[in-house]
Motif scaffolding. Structure first.
Motif, PDB file in Angstrom:
ATOM      1  N   VAL A  57      -1.039   4.293 -10.708  1.00 49.50           N
ATOM      2  CA  VAL A  57      -0.639   5.179  -9.613  1.00 49.50           C
ATOM      3  C   VAL A  57      -1.214   4.682  -8.292  1.00 49.50           C
ATOM      4  CG1 VAL A  57      -0.755   7.525  -8.702  1.00 49.50           C
ATOM      5  CG2 VAL A  57      -0.447   7.155 -11.159  1.00 49.50           C
ATOM      6  N   VAL A  58      -2.472   4.265  -8.320  1.00 47.83           N
ATOM      7  CA  VAL A  58      -3.130   3.770  -7.111  1.00 47.83           C
ATOM      8  C   VAL A  58      -2.435   2.506  -6.606  1.00 47.83           C
ATOM      9  CG1 VAL A  58      -5.263   2.781  -6.177  1.00 47.83           C
ATOM     10  CG2 VAL A  58      -5.359   4.800  -7.662  1.00 47.83           C
ATOM     11  N   LEU A  59      -2.063   1.597  -7.513  1.00 46.29           N
ATOM     12  CA  LEU A  59      -1.389   0.363  -7.111  1.00 46.29           C
ATOM     13  C   LEU A  59      -0.081   0.669  -6.388  1.00 46.29           C
ATOM     14  CD1 LEU A  59      -0.873  -2.673  -7.029  1.00 46.29           C
ATOM     15  CD2 LEU A  59       0.074  -2.489  -9.336  1.00 46.29           C
ATOM     16  N   GLN A  60       0.739   1.531  -6.963  1.00 45.28           N
ATOM     17  CA  GLN A  60       2.019   1.858  -6.341  1.00 45.28           C
ATOM     18  C   GLN A  60       1.830   2.540  -4.992  1.00 45.28           C
ATOM     19  OE1 GLN A  60       4.976   0.793  -7.364  1.00 45.28           O
ATOM     20  NE2 GLN A  60       3.851  -0.274  -8.974  1.00 45.28           N
ATOM     21  N   LEU A  61       0.810   3.393  -4.906  1.00 42.91           N
ATOM     22  CA  LEU A  61       0.537   4.089  -3.648  1.00 42.91           C
ATOM     23  C   LEU A  61       0.144   3.093  -2.551  1.00 42.91           C
ATOM     24  CD1 LEU A  61       0.072   6.800  -2.111  1.00 42.91           C
ATOM     25  CD2 LEU A  61      -2.301   6.688  -2.913  1.00 42.91           C
ATOM     26  N   VAL A  62      -0.827   2.239  -2.839  1.00 40.78           N
ATOM     27  CA  VAL A  62      -1.313   1.287  -1.836  1.00 40.78           C
ATOM     28  C   VAL A  62      -0.234   0.265  -1.499  1.00 40.78           C
ATOM     29  CG1 VAL A  62      -3.039  -0.487  -1.334  1.00 40.78           C
ATOM     30  CG2 VAL A  62      -3.718   1.609  -2.521  1.00 40.78           C
ATOM     31  N   PHE A  63       0.519  -0.183  -2.498  1.00 42.85           N
ATOM     32  CA  PHE A  63       1.589  -1.140  -2.234  1.00 42.85           C
ATOM     33  C   PHE A  63       2.638  -0.522  -1.314  1.00 42.85           C
ATOM     34  CE2 PHE A  63       5.571  -3.397  -3.667  1.00 42.85           C
ATOM     35  CZ  PHE A  63       5.279  -4.581  -3.006  1.00 42.85           C
ATOM     36  N   GLY A  64       2.932   0.754  -1.510  1.00 41.87           N
ATOM     37  CA  GLY A  64       3.858   1.455  -0.620  1.00 41.87           C
ATOM     38  C   GLY A  64       3.335   1.497   0.810  1.00 41.87           C
ATOM     39  N   TRP A  65       2.038   1.734   0.954  1.00 43.24           N
ATOM     40  CA  TRP A  65       1.437   1.723   2.291  1.00 43.24           C
ATOM     41  C   TRP A  65       1.569   0.345   2.943  1.00 43.24           C
ATOM     42  CZ3 TRP A  65      -3.900   4.444   1.046  1.00 43.24           C
ATOM     43  CH2 TRP A  65      -3.652   5.795   0.756  1.00 43.24           C
ATOM     44  N   ILE A 488       7.750  -0.811 -16.396  1.00 46.23           N
ATOM     45  CA  ILE A 488       6.387  -1.326 -16.555  1.00 46.23           C
ATOM     46  C   ILE A 488       5.472  -0.663 -15.530  1.00 46.23           C
ATOM     47  CG2 ILE A 488       4.915  -3.348 -16.290  1.00 46.23           C
ATOM     48  CD1 ILE A 488       7.074  -5.025 -17.519  1.00 46.23           C
ATOM     49  N   GLN A 489       4.395  -0.083 -16.017  1.00 46.08           N
ATOM     50  CA  GLN A 489       3.399   0.541 -15.148  1.00 46.08           C
ATOM     51  C   GLN A 489       2.278  -0.466 -14.908  1.00 46.08           C
ATOM     52  OE1 GLN A 489       3.175   4.017 -17.991  1.00 46.08           O
ATOM     53  NE2 GLN A 489       3.099   5.188 -16.075  1.00 46.08           N
ATOM     54  N   LEU A 490       2.336  -1.101 -13.740  1.00 41.12           N
ATOM     55  CA  LEU A 490       1.377  -2.151 -13.420  1.00 41.12           C
ATOM     56  C   LEU A 490       0.031  -1.568 -13.019  1.00 41.12           C
ATOM     57  CD1 LEU A 490       3.649  -4.560 -11.359  1.00 41.12           C
ATOM     58  CD2 LEU A 490       2.789  -4.925 -13.676  1.00 41.12           C
ATOM     59  N   CYS A 491      -1.039  -2.211 -13.499  1.00 43.24           N
ATOM     60  CA  CYS A 491      -2.405  -1.796 -13.175  1.00 43.24           C
ATOM     61  C   CYS A 491      -3.159  -2.977 -12.579  1.00 43.24           C
ATOM     62  CB  CYS A 491      -3.150  -1.315 -14.421  1.00 43.24           C
ATOM     63  SG  CYS A 491      -2.406   0.089 -15.246  1.00 43.24           S
ATOM     64  N   VAL A 492      -3.803  -2.743 -11.464  1.00 39.15           N
ATOM     65  CA  VAL A 492      -4.675  -3.762 -10.893  1.00 39.15           C
ATOM     66  C   VAL A 492      -6.069  -3.542 -11.454  1.00 39.15           C
ATOM     67  CG1 VAL A 492      -5.745  -4.656  -8.809  1.00 39.15           C
ATOM     68  CG2 VAL A 492      -3.335  -4.048  -8.793  1.00 39.15           C
ATOM     69  N   GLU A 493      -6.431  -4.363 -12.430  1.00 39.65           N
ATOM     70  CA  GLU A 493      -7.790  -4.361 -12.934  1.00 39.65           C
ATOM     71  C   GLU A 493      -8.412  -5.656 -12.413  1.00 39.65           C
ATOM     72  OE1 GLU A 493      -7.434  -3.740 -17.145  1.00 39.65           O
ATOM     73  OE2 GLU A 493      -6.553  -1.760 -16.906  1.00 39.65           O
ATOM     74  N   PHE A 494      -9.090  -6.406 -13.242  1.00 44.41           N
ATOM     75  CA  PHE A 494      -9.519  -7.723 -12.783  1.00 44.41           C
ATOM     76  C   PHE A 494      -8.356  -8.696 -12.849  1.00 44.41           C
ATOM     77  CE2 PHE A 494     -13.569  -5.731 -13.708  1.00 44.41           C
ATOM     78  CZ  PHE A 494     -14.272  -6.069 -12.559  1.00 44.41           C
ATOM     79  N   VAL A 495      -7.392  -8.384 -13.707  1.00 45.27           N
ATOM     80  CA  VAL A 495      -6.124  -9.097 -13.711  1.00 45.27           C
ATOM     81  C   VAL A 495      -5.008  -8.062 -13.644  1.00 45.27           C
ATOM     82  CG1 VAL A 495      -7.053 -11.030 -15.044  1.00 45.27           C
ATOM     83  CG2 VAL A 495      -5.947  -9.132 -16.243  1.00 45.27           C
ATOM     84  N   LEU A 496      -3.788  -8.531 -13.403  1.00 46.01           N
ATOM     85  CA  LEU A 496      -2.645  -7.630 -13.324  1.00 46.01           C
ATOM     86  C   LEU A 496      -2.114  -7.378 -14.730  1.00 46.01           C
ATOM     87  CD1 LEU A 496      -0.844  -6.181 -11.213  1.00 46.01           C
ATOM     88  CD2 LEU A 496       0.712  -8.125 -11.397  1.00 46.01           C
TER      89      LEU A 496
END
Length: 515
Positions: A57-65, A488-496
């Motif tokens: 959720v955070v990735l999609q939010l920040v990417f939208g910004w 696909i629900q992408l997550c930014v951890e140490f890798v994608l």
């Protein structure tokens, strides 16, 4: 009375010092409020309340910004009123930061890795980083990488045997299989003995690697766990430290064994050696090139025993998940694009029909279209979607003043999908990387392995490994995937990563037929 006066004086001094520090800190970051933001930060919490929630959720939010400010290519996130992070995702800005010989210090985010990696090549700075880089660079020379091809092929053969069991069995998550493969490869190439991860996925060592990565990711997005004193007292911190004991114990055991073996060889070699002994020693040294270089430096007093472990652990950390993600995303995209998969398969088959008995790095340069596929996969799904620096002096980025000590992060995920840099950025099109199509493209438009003085030292090894694994998998299987990119629900951890996994279906390859 004197004692009370001394206490009051000390207390007053500390109060003044804290006040001056806060005012200084506030003044230095106040100018960053002029930068574009996704959401207006609150006075008390910055953007912290906006950024709570699951990683996808955070990735999609920040990417939208970031998409709102593609033209400027710069955005400021406020994790607290006094902790801003500047994100850049425009080639010109990335070049200014990464090509600088001054801004080479990693940001404070990397401090969370210190318990595991110490201050090795990834996290060190200044003279220590420069000396370690100089020491380790020769171990990645092409002549040495030739010897690692055998390791990759040996471990990939084990992967193929496990994947045979999944043929015609429906969709399954392939990422865990690739992760165990890359763990075995990096273990052999960095230390010598294999972790046998593919055969013993439930071993304490393998489980500790997986769990430690999960706990690090969780801690990185939980500010209340950043202080060591708090984290170590909580259940996640205790579990983290238990995992550390297992990993450090394994690394220490290997290092101690190699130190003892080298000492024994030196003792025995004082006598006359025959040619067979020389050949045996040379073969062993080639397979252990990375650790041998460190141990030789240790014996010469150039690095401490602790330093050897730091670099081995760092190599394990950097060369495991990142390569796993790169291979997994490439397999997924080929499964979604059968025409492109067929082009790669034909190139691979043509190569192996005339392959030599012993492959070299130069041989693998013939995988020209496969290389384009890997690069396009890394463009869409960069293994490392974000990395950051701490500015060592005041500077300008995109016309904005960035004060000394600011955390500046390069978002490769946004950079690689910026429509002002890449036409039709969401399309999977490996032809973008054909020689005729890269002319005129900004050299910092594509940064899968960072760039500049602190670029990834192991990128040639990683690319070599990814090519070999993909080539062998495609020779045996047709890959299919019905998992849509939008699902696909992408997550930014140490890798994608994909939150729910990366699902493919395997079919036995029928020679001569299309994928």
């Amino acid at each position: 009375m004197i004692a009370i006066g001394v206490v009051l004086l000390i207390s007053l001094s500390l109060f003044v010092f804290a006040s001056v520090s806060f005012i200084s800190k506030y003044s230095s970051v106040a100018v960053l409020r002029l930068l574009p933001v996704g959401r207006k930060p609150s006075i008390l919490f910055g953007n912290a309340l906006h950024l709570r929630g699951e990683a996808d959720v955070v990735l999609q939010l920040v990417f939208g910004w970031m998409q709102r400010h593609n033209h400027e290519g710069i955005l400021c996130l406020w994790f607290s009123p006094t902790y801003p992070m500047v994100l850049i995702y425009k080639p010109e800005l990335a070049e200014l930061l990464l090509n600088s010989s001054k801004h080479t210090t990693k940001s404070v985010d990397y401090d969370l890795l210190h318990p595991w990696l110490g201050t090795g090549l990834l996290t060190s700075k200044g003279e220590k980083w420069r000396s370690r880089r100089k020491l380790i660079t020769p171990t990645f020379h092409f002549s040495i990488l030739n010897d690692f091809i055998q390791v990759c092929e040996e471990q990939t053969a084990i992967l193929i045997s496990h994947l045979q069991e999944k043929v015609n069995k429906g969709a399954f998550d392939i990422m865990p299989y690739i992760a165990l493969l890359t763990l075995d490869i990096i273990c052999v190439t960095s230390m010598g003995p294999s972790a046998n991860a593919q055969e013993k996925s439930n071993s304490p060592y393998v489980q500790a690697v997986v769990k430690l990565s999960e706990l690090l990711e969780m801690r990185s997005r939980s500010p209340w766990f950043w202080p060591d004193a708090i984290f170590n007292l909580c259940p996640p911190g205790r579990e983290f430290n238990n995992c550390l004991k297992i990993l450090h114990g394994f690394t220490d055991k290997v290092i101690d064994e190699q130190i003892a073996e080298r000492a024994a060889k030196k003792l025995s070699n004082r006598g006359k050696k025959n040619e067979d002994d020389d050949q045996s020693e040379l073969a062993s040294k080639r397979r252990l090139a990375f650790l041998d270089a460190l141990l030789e430096a240790y014996e010469n007093g150039e690095i401490s025993r602790e330093g050897v472990r730091e670099e081995v652990d760092t190599f394990m950390f950097e060369g495991h998940d990142t390569t796993s993600a790169g291979i997994t995303w490439a397999l997924y995209l080929l499964g979604r694009h059968p025409v492109i998969q067929q082009r790669v398969y034909e190139e691979v088959e043509s190569f192996f029909e005339r392959r030599s008995d012993v492959l070299t790095v130069d041989d693998l340069k013939e995988f020209r279209f496969l290389e384009c596929v890997l690069k396009e996969s890394q463009r869409l799904f960069p293994s490392v979607p974000f990395f950051s620096r701490s500015t060592s002096e005041d500077c300008q980025l995109g016309g904005y003043f960035i004060p000394k000590g600011t955390t500046v992060g390069v978002s490769t995920f946004a950079l690689h999908r910026n429509p002002e840099v890449w036409p039709a950025p969401l399309d999977f099109n490996p032809d973008r990387f054909l020689p005729g199509n890269i002319q005129g493209r900004h050299p910092f438009a594509f940064l899968p392995f960072s760039a500049g003085p602190r670029n990834c030292i192991g990128q040639r090894l990683a690319f070599l490994e990814e090519k070999l694994v993909l080539a062998h998998v495609l020779r045996h299987f047709e890959i299919q995937s019905t998992q849509a990119v939008d699902d696909i629900q992408l997550c930014v951890e140490f890798v994608l990563r994909s939150k729910e996994g990366v699902f493919v279906t395997l079919v036995h390859r029928q020679k001569g037929k299309g994928a």
